[in-house]
Design a protein around this motif. Structure first.
Motif, PDB file in Angstrom:
ATOM      1  N   GLU B  72       0.237  -1.217   0.039  1.00 16.94           N
ATOM      2  CA  GLU B  72      -0.237  -0.067   0.035  1.00 16.94           C
ATOM      3  C   GLU B  72       1.184   1.377  -0.072  1.00 16.94           C
ATOM      4  O   GLU B  72       0.383   2.361   0.233  1.00 16.94           O
ATOM      5  N   LYS B  73       2.029   1.183  -0.523  1.00 15.94           N
ATOM      6  CA  LYS B  73       2.875   1.990  -0.399  1.00 15.94           C
ATOM      7  C   LYS B  73       3.632   2.370  -1.980  1.00 15.94           C
ATOM      8  O   LYS B  73       3.347   1.344  -2.829  1.00 15.94           O
ATOM      9  N   MET B  74       4.179   3.639  -2.748  1.00 15.60           N
ATOM     10  CA  MET B  74       4.472   3.056  -3.977  1.00 15.60           C
ATOM     11  C   MET B  74       5.744   4.168  -4.074  1.00 15.60           C
ATOM     12  O   MET B  74       6.116   4.901  -3.403  1.00 15.60           O
ATOM     13  N   ASP B  75       6.631   2.665  -4.460  1.00 15.07           N
ATOM     14  CA  ASP B  75       8.390   3.195  -4.293  1.00 15.07           C
ATOM     15  C   ASP B  75       8.085   4.333  -6.089  1.00 15.07           C
ATOM     16  O   ASP B  75       7.401   4.216  -7.056  1.00 15.07           O
ATOM     17  N   PHE B  76       9.480   3.989  -5.790  1.00 14.11           N
ATOM     18  CA  PHE B  76       9.818   5.242  -7.171  1.00 14.11           C
ATOM     19  C   PHE B  76       9.017   4.636  -8.930  1.00 14.11           C
ATOM     20  O   PHE B  76       8.625   5.447  -9.648  1.00 14.11           O
ATOM     21  N   SER B  77       9.713   3.687  -8.419  1.00 17.47           N
ATOM     22  CA  SER B  77       9.830   2.918 -10.568  1.00 17.47           C
ATOM     23  C   SER B  77       7.643   3.200 -10.647  1.00 17.47           C
ATOM     24  O   SER B  77       7.654   3.123 -10.873  1.00 17.47           O
ATOM     25  N   GLU B  78       6.872   2.416  -9.994  1.00 15.73           N
ATOM     26  CA  GLU B  78       5.816   2.609  -9.513  1.00 15.73           C
ATOM     27  C   GLU B  78       4.923   3.836  -9.830  1.00 15.73           C
ATOM     28  O   GLU B  78       4.067   3.782 -10.543  1.00 15.73           O
ATOM     29  N   PHE B  79       5.702   4.568  -9.063  1.00 14.54           N
ATOM     30  CA  PHE B  79       5.562   5.939  -8.805  1.00 14.54           C
ATOM     31  C   PHE B  79       5.367   6.668 -11.120  1.00 14.54           C
ATOM     32  O   PHE B  79       4.543   7.310 -11.024  1.00 14.54           O
ATOM     33  N   VAL B  80       6.182   6.411 -11.085  1.00 18.22           N
ATOM     34  CA  VAL B  80       6.597   6.255 -13.149  1.00 18.22           C
ATOM     35  C   VAL B  80       6.021   5.747 -13.577  1.00 18.22           C
ATOM     36  O   VAL B  80       4.951   6.851 -14.293  1.00 18.22           O
ATOM     37  N   ILE B  81       5.739   4.841 -14.227  1.00 16.21           N
ATOM     38  CA  ILE B  81       4.726   4.226 -14.078  1.00 16.21           C
ATOM     39  C   ILE B  81       2.998   4.562 -13.750  1.00 16.21           C
ATOM     40  O   ILE B  81       2.295   4.597 -14.776  1.00 16.21           O
ATOM     41  N   PHE B  82       3.116   5.104 -12.828  1.00 11.91           N
ATOM     42  CA  PHE B  82       1.659   5.553 -12.317  1.00 11.91           C
ATOM     43  C   PHE B  82       1.307   6.899 -13.236  1.00 11.91           C
ATOM     44  O   PHE B  82       0.152   7.383 -13.820  1.00 11.91           O
ATOM     45  N   ILE B  83       2.128   7.151 -12.573  1.00 13.05           N
ATOM     46  CA  ILE B  83       2.169   8.658 -13.632  1.00 13.05           C
ATOM     47  C   ILE B  83       1.685   8.594 -14.905  1.00 13.05           C
ATOM     48  O   ILE B  83       1.375   9.718 -15.787  1.00 13.05           O
ATOM     49  N   THR B  84       2.876   8.159 -15.100  1.00  8.77           N
ATOM     50  CA  THR B  84       2.450   7.869 -17.593  1.00  8.77           C
ATOM     51  C   THR B  84       1.604   7.517 -17.253  1.00  8.77           C
ATOM     52  O   THR B  84       1.085   7.592 -18.456  1.00  8.77           O
ATOM     53  N   ALA B  85       0.727   6.534 -16.727  1.00  7.32           N
ATOM     54  CA  ALA B  85      -0.460   6.017 -17.005  1.00  7.32           C
ATOM     55  C   ALA B  85      -1.583   7.573 -17.175  1.00  7.32           C
ATOM     56  O   ALA B  85      -2.768   7.696 -17.972  1.00  7.32           O
ATOM     57  N   VAL B  86      -1.161   7.752 -15.782  1.00 12.53           N
ATOM     58  CA  VAL B  86      -2.511   8.754 -15.626  1.00 12.53           C
ATOM     59  C   VAL B  86      -1.942  10.443 -16.669  1.00 12.53           C
ATOM     60  O   VAL B  86      -3.095  10.607 -17.176  1.00 12.53           O
ATOM     61  N   ILE B  87      -1.077  10.778 -17.043  1.00  9.37           N
ATOM     62  CA  ILE B  87      -0.464  11.870 -18.326  1.00  9.37           C
ATOM     63  C   ILE B  87      -0.809  11.326 -19.205  1.00  9.37           C
ATOM     64  O   ILE B  87      -2.110  12.278 -20.369  1.00  9.37           O
TER      65      ILE B  87
END
Lengths: 102, 102
Positions: B72-87
């Motif tokens: 339930e926490k997001m590391d940097f790799s997960e964050f970059v994948i997430f932000i790419t999907a959001v954008i």
């Protein structure tokens, strides 16, 4: 514009600069990815393989490994995931240093 | 430094600015992710849900969906994948507009 949007914009610019070279600006071919890596991550290919042939094989394997839709080309989503993995590998946040791959 | 490395550096700075607020600079909690999205992607949460409770649920679902190691926490790799999907979602390159989710 926020820092996050600026950083994604720069990344998209880099992607398109190389992707459009073969006339298809939506995806990177293996050749375009290799050119991008050589210019934008200097030393990456050299640190992972010493000979030209091995470089080509390395890039091919990396592209195939992240080419989720199997067309041997890399779209922007695949590119961002790939670059994140590469940079984490280079910066030592991943336990597998690229020098150990051949 | 190349444009690609500069863009990844900016993204990492943004990540750490919010990640360190709870004392753990390596991961984003749901609260930190929400604060990051509100500041760095203004309008994103508002466009996806109109009420505060729905915003919280949206962020929780997004984090859970991309939280590959289940903590339930997001590391940097997960964050970059997430932000790419959001954008890509915001920019219409993904066929699923966020207005359709509730």
């Amino acid at each position: 514009m926020t820092k996050l949007l600026i950083s994604m914009g720069i990344m998209h610019d880099v992607f398109q600069t190389y992707a459009k070279r073969d006339g298809d600006a939506e995806t990177l071919s293996k050749r375009e990815l290799k050119e991008l890596l050589q210019a934008e991550l200097p030393g990456f290919l050299e640190s992972c393989a010493s000979k030209e042939k091995e470089n080509e094989e390395k890039v091919k394997q990396l592209v195939l490994g992240l080419d989720q839709d199997g067309d041997e080309k890399m779209d922007f989503s695949e590119f961002v995931i790939f670059i994140t993995a590469v940079i984490l590998m280079i910066h030592g946040l991943d336990p597998r240093p690229c020098q150990k791959t051949k």
